[in-house]
Design an enzyme around this catalytic site. Structure first.
Site, PDB file in Angstrom:
ATOM      1  N   CYS A 269       0.813  -1.225   0.000  1.00 46.37           N
ATOM      2  CA  CYS A 269       0.000   0.000   0.000  1.00 46.37           C
ATOM      3  C   CYS A 269       0.844   1.273   0.000  1.00 46.37           C
ATOM      4  O   CYS A 269       0.608   2.198  -0.792  1.00 46.37           O
ATOM      5  CB  CYS A 269      -0.966  -0.012   1.174  1.00 46.37           C
ATOM      6  SG  CYS A 269      -0.201   0.034   2.814  1.00 46.37           S
ATOM      7  N   HIS A 317      -2.437   1.163   6.929  1.00 43.26           N
ATOM      8  CA  HIS A 317      -2.849   1.121   5.518  1.00 43.26           C
ATOM      9  C   HIS A 317      -3.007   2.543   4.999  1.00 43.26           C
ATOM     10  O   HIS A 317      -3.307   3.471   5.751  1.00 43.26           O
ATOM     11  CB  HIS A 317      -4.161   0.351   5.357  1.00 43.26           C
ATOM     12  CG  HIS A 317      -4.479   0.032   3.933  1.00 43.26           C
ATOM     13  ND1 HIS A 317      -3.767  -0.883   3.183  1.00 43.26           N
ATOM     14  CD2 HIS A 317      -5.429   0.528   3.094  1.00 43.26           C
ATOM     15  CE1 HIS A 317      -4.262  -0.960   1.966  1.00 43.26           C
ATOM     16  NE2 HIS A 317      -5.273  -0.090   1.874  1.00 43.26           N
ATOM     17  N   HIS A 329      -5.791   1.984  -4.188  1.00 39.65           N
ATOM     18  CA  HIS A 329      -4.908   1.426  -3.166  1.00 39.65           C
ATOM     19  C   HIS A 329      -4.512  -0.003  -3.516  1.00 39.65           C
ATOM     20  O   HIS A 329      -5.126  -0.638  -4.387  1.00 39.65           O
ATOM     21  CB  HIS A 329      -5.569   1.476  -1.780  1.00 39.65           C
ATOM     22  CG  HIS A 329      -6.693   0.487  -1.596  1.00 39.65           C
ATOM     23  ND1 HIS A 329      -6.912  -0.170  -0.406  1.00 39.65           N
ATOM     24  CD2 HIS A 329      -7.659   0.043  -2.450  1.00 39.65           C
ATOM     25  CE1 HIS A 329      -7.953  -0.976  -0.522  1.00 39.65           C
ATOM     26  NE2 HIS A 329      -8.438  -0.855  -1.742  1.00 39.65           N
TER      27      HIS A 329
END
Length: 355
Positions: A269, A317, A329
Site C-alpha cells: 500500500c 494502511h 490502493h
C-alpha cells in the site's frame, strides 16, 4: 457527468451489484477441523463470517509487520549510507593528520638545521635594529603558523575520534534494524501463510462467497460514510503534482499486492503511494505510519484528489484519494491494485504530501 462522478457512480454500481448477487452467508461454514481425541467434545464449526474476520485480522497484522519491515529497511539504508560517509571522513581525516604531522616534522627539522638555536635567542644576539624588527615579525608569523598547525592537528584528531564513535553507533543501529527486519519478515510470512491456509481450506464456492462478504462489508462502510455527509464539502481540485501522482497510481491498476514491493510490477500500500508521489516530483516517507507521522495533516472536509487517506488506528494502511469518494490502493496479499470507496475502511486521517 464529469470523470470523478463517473468513477463514484461506477464504484457504487459495482458494489451494489455485488451485494445483490450475494446469497445469505450464514449457511456456509469453515472446513471441518481435525478430529478431536476420542471422547472429547467436537470443536464448534466456524461460520464463514468468522473465518473472514480471522483472515482479515491476520492480513491486518501482516500489514502492520510490513510497515515495521519497510521502516527498518529504510532506516538500514540510511544508516548504511551514513556509515559510508563516515568511513570516507575517517580516511580523509587520517590523511589530513599525516599531512599535518609531515608539516610539523618539517618545521622541527628546519630548526635543527639552524643549530637548534631558538629564534628568540637569535633576536637577542643581534645589534641591528631593523634586523631585530624584521626577525620579530617573522617570529610572530612563525609562532602563529605553529600554533595554527597544532590547533588544526588537535581538531582533526578530535573529529576523527568523533567520526569513529559515530560510525560505531551507526553499525549498532544498523544491526538492530537488520534484526527488526528479520523478525518482521518472519511475522509477515507467518501471518500471510496462516491466512492463505485458512482460505485454501475453503471450497471454491465458499472462497467466492468469502470475497462477496468482504465486498459487502466495504459497501456497507462506504454507504454509511457517504450517508454521514462526508462528501458535502469536498469539492476541491487536485494540484498539478497531485494530478501526476493520480496518473501514476491509475497506471498501476491491476498489478498485484506484494508486501515490501514498490514497483514496477507489484506494490504494497505505501509502496504505491510513495512511488506515485515520487513520480510527481515529491519524495515522501516510505511507510504509511511514517506518512501519517511526518506529512501535514488536513481535515477530511478539506481533502482534495492526490491526498493520502491513512486507515486503521495503527496507521497500517494508506490509499490515494482520487475524488468523488474513491481511492486507489493496494489492498492486501491475494488482491490487486484497485479502486475502492474512500470510506470502505476505518479512516484515521488525511495527509497532504504537497502542502
Amino acid at each position: 457527468m464529469n470523470r470523478g462522478r463517473r468513477v463514484h457512480a461506477a464504484i457504487t454500481v459495482v458494489c451494489a451489484l455485488t451485494v445483490l448477487a450475494s446469497p445469505v452467508q450464514a449457511a456456509y461454514a469453515a472446513p471441518t477441523p481435525p478430529p478431536s481425541a476420542p471422547g472429547a467434545p467436537a470443536a464448534p464449526r466456524k461460520s464463514l463470517e468468522e473465518v473472514r474476520k480471522e483472515i482479515e485480522t491476520l492480513y491486518r497484522q501482516a500489514a502492520s509487520a510490513t510497515d515495521a519491515y519497510n521502516l527498518a529497511e529504510e532506516r538500514a539504508t540510511k544508516q548504511s549510507a551514513e556509515i559510508v560517509r563516515l568511513a570516507q571522513a575517517i580516511v580523509d581525516g587520517q590523511a589530513r593528520i599525516e599531512d599535518l604531522k609531515k608539516r610539523a616534522g618539517a618545521a622541527a627539522r628546519a630548526q635543527y638545521r639552524n643549530g637548534g638555536i631558538p629564534d628568540e635567542a637569535k633576536l637577542v644576539l643581534t645589534d641591528d635594529p631593523q634586523l631585530f624588527l624584521d626577525g620579530a615579525g617573522r617570529l610572530r608569523q612563525g609562532q602563529k603558523a605553529t600554533t595554527d598547525l597544532l590547533g588544526e592537528l588537535t581538531r582533526t584528531q578530535t573529529d576523527l575520534e568523533t567520526y569513529t564513535e559515530d560510525a560505531s553507533k551507526q553499525w549498532t543501529l544498523l544491526e538492530a534494524n537488520r534484526v527488526k527486519q528479520a523478525d518482521a519478515k518472519k511475522d509477515i510470512n507467518a501471518k500471510i501463510t496462516a491466512a492463505e491456509k485458512l482460505e485454501s481450506q475453503l471450497e471454491a464456492e465458499e472462497r467466492e462467497r468469502l470475497l462477496k462478504l468482504e465486498q459487502q462489508e466495504q459497501y456497507d462502510a462506504q454507504t454509511a460514510w457517504l450517508s454521514s455527509g462526508a462528501l458535502k464539502e469536498i469539492n476541491r481540485s487536485a494540484s498539478p503534482q497531485g494530478r501526476k501522482a493520480i496518473e501514476f497510481a491509475s497506471a498501476q491498476l491491476g498489478k498485484p499486492y506484494v508486501w515490501g514491493a514498490e514497483g514496477p510490477d507489484s506494490y504494497d500500500c505505501s509502496g504505491l503511494t510513495s512511488q506515485a508521489w515520487s513520480a510527481a516530483g515529491r519524495g515522501i516517507p516510505r511507510t504509511s505510519q511514517e506518512q501519517w507521522r511526518l506529512l501535514p495533516r488536513i481535515e477530511i472536509k478539506d481533502m482534495r484528489p492526490g491526498d493520502l487517506i491513512i486507515y486503521h488506528a495503527d496507521a497500517s494502511h494508506v490509499g490515494m484519494y482520487i475524488g468523488d469518494g474513491a481511492i486507489i490502493h493496494a489492498p492486501r496479499p491475494g488482491r490487486n491494485v484497485t479502486m475502492a470507496g474512500a470510506g470502505s475502511m476505518v479512516i484515521l486521517g488525511v495527509v497532504r504530501p504537497d502542502k
